[in-house]
Design an enzyme around this catalytic site. Structure first.
Site, mmCIF file in Angstrom:
data_model
loop_
_atom_site.group_PDB
_atom_site.id
_atom_site.type_symbol
_atom_site.label_atom_id
_atom_site.label_comp_id
_atom_site.label_asym_id
_atom_site.label_seq_id
_atom_site.Cartn_x
_atom_site.Cartn_y
_atom_site.Cartn_z
ATOM 1 N N ARG A 236 10.790 -55.388 -16.959
ATOM 2 C CA ARG A 236 10.314 -56.367 -17.535
ATOM 3 C C ARG A 236 11.758 -57.222 -17.665
ATOM 4 N NH1 ARG A 236 4.987 -58.248 -18.158
ATOM 5 N NH2 ARG A 236 5.429 -59.931 -17.830
ATOM 6 N N ASP A 260 15.367 -55.565 -10.983
ATOM 7 C CA ASP A 260 14.406 -55.098 -10.018
ATOM 8 C C ASP A 260 13.292 -56.469 -10.636
ATOM 9 O OD1 ASP A 260 11.951 -54.986 -7.442
ATOM 10 O OD2 ASP A 260 10.710 -54.093 -9.698
ATOM 11 N N GLU A 265 11.918 -64.935 -13.804
ATOM 12 C CA GLU A 265 11.599 -64.772 -12.453
ATOM 13 C C GLU A 265 10.701 -65.132 -11.839
ATOM 14 O OE1 GLU A 265 9.043 -60.922 -12.138
ATOM 15 O OE2 GLU A 265 10.990 -60.308 -13.062
ATOM 16 N N HIS A 297 10.688 -57.379 -8.061
ATOM 17 C CA HIS A 297 9.964 -57.124 -8.730
ATOM 18 C C HIS A 297 8.654 -56.619 -7.859
ATOM 19 C CE1 HIS A 297 7.906 -57.490 -13.848
ATOM 20 N NE2 HIS A 297 7.731 -56.723 -12.192
#
Length: 330
Positions: A236, A260, A265, A297
């Site tokens: 996260r 990622d 985000e 992500h």
């Protein structure tokens, strides 16, 4: 029986329709997130499935209104539940469930892939080739069997990553508040996060987001890492303090990173910002660094994981509506 699913993508529809046909249950979908302003859409339905990129919002009355409308549960089809006010939901009598293990391999494999990309300098070679520079000087790679990979959070996903890294010949160490004896054939536990950061050539993060993991990797943590070490985050975004990461990369305190997921985000990922000036200055800076890899992500985004997220979440809804229990309830 009718179930409504929020935030449904096109690539989920085949799995949803297959499940609905197999169980002879009506499953309707929309592409909206579940928030107070969209909550009325669930009226008349027996079951509710959501997938949130941002907190639901509102207050306890929202959850109470769901229960008053006859709903018995609130099911998320991802692992994270930090977007749901679980105490408020439970106080309203709603059973909250998630999908904690839709496919540990999907996220573990992106960590391994990004690690390999970093240690082989493939990102930098791509940049040279795009400029028709075919030289290799200065970009000698490292073999993964010569490295120590440190995994913070050796649960389902972290444990799978440990087995993959071990299979490639790396020495694997791990820090976790819970130790899993079944992993001791592929990793060695260390006593503290600090021990891991000092020893690891690759630090791979696989922790849930909670009050203890937010800001887990800050300026002090980054200073403990080797200057030729890499940081991988497929967990996260808020686990890393992005301001501190940018500063550490600029100062050469670590060799590079693959992200990622990043703080904030939701304003960027799974959206097209071509031709725009990014408002997130940290992400804009990271994108300009040759030793940084950013993906939006997508660790979860595999054929098996998407199907499992749909199937498991709908199975849980059906179980609860039939008065049965599920192992995924909070």
């Amino acid at each position: 029986m009718k179930i409504l699913m929020y935030s449904v993508r096109d690539d989920e529809q085949d799995a949803i329709q297959a499940w609905a046909a197999a169980h002879q249950i009506q499953v309707d979908t929309n592409d909206l997130e579940f928030h107070p302003e969209t909550a009325d859409l669930v009226k008349g339905y027996d079951g509710l499935v959501i997938q949130q990129r941002s907190p639901i919002g509102g207050d306890a009355s929202l959850y109470q209104s769901l229960a008053a409308a006859g709903l018995k549960q609130l099911t998320g089809r991802t692992a994270g539940v930090d977007t749901i006010d679980i105490p408020a939901a439970k106080a309203a009598g709603l059973v909250v469930t998630n999908v904690p293990a839709y496919s540990p391999n999907s996220v573990a494999e992106i960590s391994v892939a990004q690690t390999m990309r970093l240690i082989r300098n493939l990102e930098m070679f791509d940049q040279r080739i795009s400029q028709q520079n075919f030289q290799w000087a200065g970009l000698q790679a490292r073999e993964i069997r010569s490295l120590t990979v440190g995994i913070i959070g050796a649960g389902r996903i972290g444990g799978t990553a440990a087995r993959l890294f071990h299979g490639l010949g790396a020495k694997v160490i791990a820090y976790d508040v819970v130790r899993h004896p079944e992993l001791e054939d592929v990793l060695t536990y260390v006593d503290t996060k600090e021990d891991l950061l000092r020893q690891a050539d690759v630090v791979d993060l696989h922790v849930d987001l909670n009050e203890t993991s937010a800001g887990l990797i800050d300026a002090a943590a980054l200073k403990l890492m080797k200057t030729d070490a890499y940081l991988i985050n497929a967990s996260r975004g808020p686990v890393i303090v992005t301001d501190d990461l940018v500063a550490a990369l600029k100062a050469g305190e670590i060799a590079g990173c693959a992200l990622d997921t990043v703080e904030g985000e939701n304003a960027l990922f799974n959206q097209n910002h071509q031709g725009e000036v990014l408002q997130d200055t940290n992400v804009a800076q990271l994108m300009q660094m040759p030793n940084v890899i950013i993906t939006p992500h997508v660790g979860f985004y595999t054929n098996l994981a998407v199907k499992n997220m749909v199937d498991i979440s709908l199975d849980d809804v059906l179980a609860i509506l039939n008065g049965e229990t599920t192992a995924h309830a909070f």
